[in-house]
Write a protein that holds these residues in place. Structure first.
Motif, short mmCIF file in Angstrom:
data_model
loop_
_atom_site.label_atom_id
_atom_site.label_comp_id
_atom_site.label_asym_id
_atom_site.label_seq_id
_atom_site.Cartn_x
_atom_site.Cartn_y
_atom_site.Cartn_z
N LYS A 1 0.84 -1.20 0.00
CA LYS A 1 0.00 0.00 0.00
C LYS A 1 0.88 1.25 0.00
O LYS A 1 0.63 2.19 -0.75
CB LYS A 1 -0.93 0.00 1.22
CG LYS A 1 -1.92 1.13 1.26
CD LYS A 1 -2.99 0.98 0.19
CE LYS A 1 -3.81 -0.25 0.48
NZ LYS A 1 -5.12 -0.27 -0.11
N ILE A 2 1.91 1.25 0.83
CA ILE A 2 2.83 2.39 0.88
C ILE A 2 3.48 2.60 -0.48
O ILE A 2 3.55 3.72 -0.97
CB ILE A 2 3.89 2.19 1.99
CG1 ILE A 2 3.23 2.27 3.36
CG2 ILE A 2 5.01 3.22 1.85
CD1 ILE A 2 4.11 1.80 4.50
N GLU A 3 3.94 1.51 -1.10
CA GLU A 3 4.57 1.62 -2.41
C GLU A 3 3.60 2.18 -3.44
O GLU A 3 3.96 3.07 -4.23
CB GLU A 3 5.09 0.27 -2.88
CG GLU A 3 5.74 0.32 -4.25
CD GLU A 3 6.13 -1.04 -4.78
OE1 GLU A 3 6.95 -1.07 -5.71
OE2 GLU A 3 5.62 -2.06 -4.29
N ASP A 4 2.37 1.70 -3.44
CA ASP A 4 1.36 2.17 -4.38
C ASP A 4 1.07 3.66 -4.18
O ASP A 4 1.02 4.43 -5.14
CB ASP A 4 0.09 1.35 -4.21
CG ASP A 4 -0.95 1.59 -5.29
OD1 ASP A 4 -0.58 2.00 -6.42
OD2 ASP A 4 -2.14 1.33 -5.03
N VAL A 5 0.92 4.06 -2.93
CA VAL A 5 0.64 5.47 -2.61
C VAL A 5 1.78 6.35 -3.09
O VAL A 5 1.57 7.36 -3.77
CB VAL A 5 0.40 5.64 -1.09
CG1 VAL A 5 0.47 7.10 -0.68
CG2 VAL A 5 -0.93 5.03 -0.69
N VAL A 6 3.00 5.98 -2.76
CA VAL A 6 4.16 6.80 -3.12
C VAL A 6 4.32 6.85 -4.64
O VAL A 6 4.60 7.92 -5.20
CB VAL A 6 5.44 6.30 -2.42
CG1 VAL A 6 6.67 7.01 -2.94
CG2 VAL A 6 5.31 6.47 -0.91
N ASN A 7 4.14 5.73 -5.32
CA ASN A 7 4.23 5.72 -6.78
C ASN A 7 3.22 6.67 -7.40
O ASN A 7 3.54 7.42 -8.33
CB ASN A 7 4.01 4.31 -7.33
CG ASN A 7 5.28 3.52 -7.43
OD1 ASN A 7 6.35 4.04 -7.72
ND2 ASN A 7 5.17 2.23 -7.17
N LYS A 8 2.00 6.66 -6.90
CA LYS A 8 0.95 7.51 -7.46
C LYS A 8 1.21 8.99 -7.19
O LYS A 8 0.98 9.84 -8.05
CB LYS A 8 -0.42 7.08 -6.94
CG LYS A 8 -0.86 5.77 -7.57
CD LYS A 8 -2.20 5.31 -7.07
CE LYS A 8 -2.53 4.01 -7.82
NZ LYS A 8 -3.78 3.44 -7.45
N ILE A 9 1.69 9.29 -6.00
CA ILE A 9 2.03 10.68 -5.69
C ILE A 9 3.19 11.14 -6.58
O ILE A 9 3.16 12.25 -7.13
CB ILE A 9 2.38 10.86 -4.20
CG1 ILE A 9 1.15 10.62 -3.33
CG2 ILE A 9 2.95 12.25 -3.94
CD1 ILE A 9 1.44 10.54 -1.84
N ALA A 10 4.20 10.30 -6.72
CA ALA A 10 5.36 10.65 -7.54
C ALA A 10 4.95 10.91 -8.98
O ALA A 10 5.41 11.87 -9.61
CB ALA A 10 6.41 9.54 -7.47
N GLN A 11 4.07 10.08 -9.50
CA GLN A 11 3.60 10.26 -10.87
C GLN A 11 2.79 11.55 -10.99
O GLN A 11 2.98 12.32 -11.92
CB GLN A 11 2.76 9.06 -11.28
CG GLN A 11 2.32 9.10 -12.72
CD GLN A 11 1.55 7.86 -13.10
OE1 GLN A 11 0.90 7.23 -12.28
NE2 GLN A 11 1.63 7.51 -14.37
N LYS A 12 1.90 11.77 -10.03
CA LYS A 12 1.04 12.96 -10.07
C LYS A 12 1.85 14.25 -9.97
O LYS A 12 1.54 15.23 -10.64
CB LYS A 12 0.03 12.89 -8.91
CG LYS A 12 -0.94 14.02 -8.87
CD LYS A 12 -1.97 13.82 -7.78
CE LYS A 12 -2.99 14.93 -7.83
NZ LYS A 12 -4.16 14.64 -7.02
N GLU A 13 2.92 14.23 -9.15
CA GLU A 13 3.72 15.43 -8.94
C GLU A 13 4.97 15.48 -9.84
O GLU A 13 5.76 16.40 -9.71
CB GLU A 13 4.14 15.50 -7.47
CG GLU A 13 2.97 15.67 -6.52
CD GLU A 13 3.39 15.80 -5.07
OE1 GLU A 13 4.60 15.79 -4.76
OE2 GLU A 13 2.47 15.92 -4.22
N SER A 14 5.12 14.50 -10.70
CA SER A 14 6.30 14.40 -11.59
C SER A 14 7.61 14.50 -10.80
O SER A 14 8.50 15.26 -11.13
CB SER A 14 6.25 15.49 -12.66
OG SER A 14 5.10 15.34 -13.46
N LYS A 15 7.67 13.71 -9.73
CA LYS A 15 8.86 13.67 -8.88
C LYS A 15 9.39 12.25 -8.82
O LYS A 15 8.69 11.29 -9.17
CB LYS A 15 8.53 14.16 -7.46
CG LYS A 15 8.17 15.62 -7.40
CD LYS A 15 7.92 16.05 -5.97
CE LYS A 15 7.61 17.54 -5.89
NZ LYS A 15 7.29 17.95 -4.52
#
Length: 76
Positions: A19-33
């Motif tokens: 869940k943590i990995e999924d959340v961080v991946n989605k935030i990173a993609q959304k924020e282009s980071k």
């Protein structure tokens, strides 16, 4: 030292970590980071601490719900 996430005598470690990995991946993609940058920021959040507390049941929520919670926290 062994770090496990347990809920009602069930090992849910893999569930929480995924869940943590999924959340961080989605935030990173959304924020282009980069994943690492977002992960380090996420580790310092109340949302992450709530995920670690298995009794909060936040780990059962969708990644999108957790991300919304994280963004609400950052807005305050």
């Amino acid at each position: 030292m062994e770090n496990k996430y347990v809920y009602k005598d069930q090992d849910i470690t893999i569930d929480v970590l995924m869940k943590i990995e999924d959340v961080v991946n989605k935030i990173a993609q959304k924020e282009s980071k980069q994943f690492d940058e977002v992960y380090l920021n996420f580790l310092d959040s109340k949302t992450y601490r709530a995920l670690q507390n298995t009794n909060s049941l936040l780990w059962q929520e969708s990644a999108e719900f957790i991300i919304d919670d994280y963004y609400r926290e950052r807005a305050t």
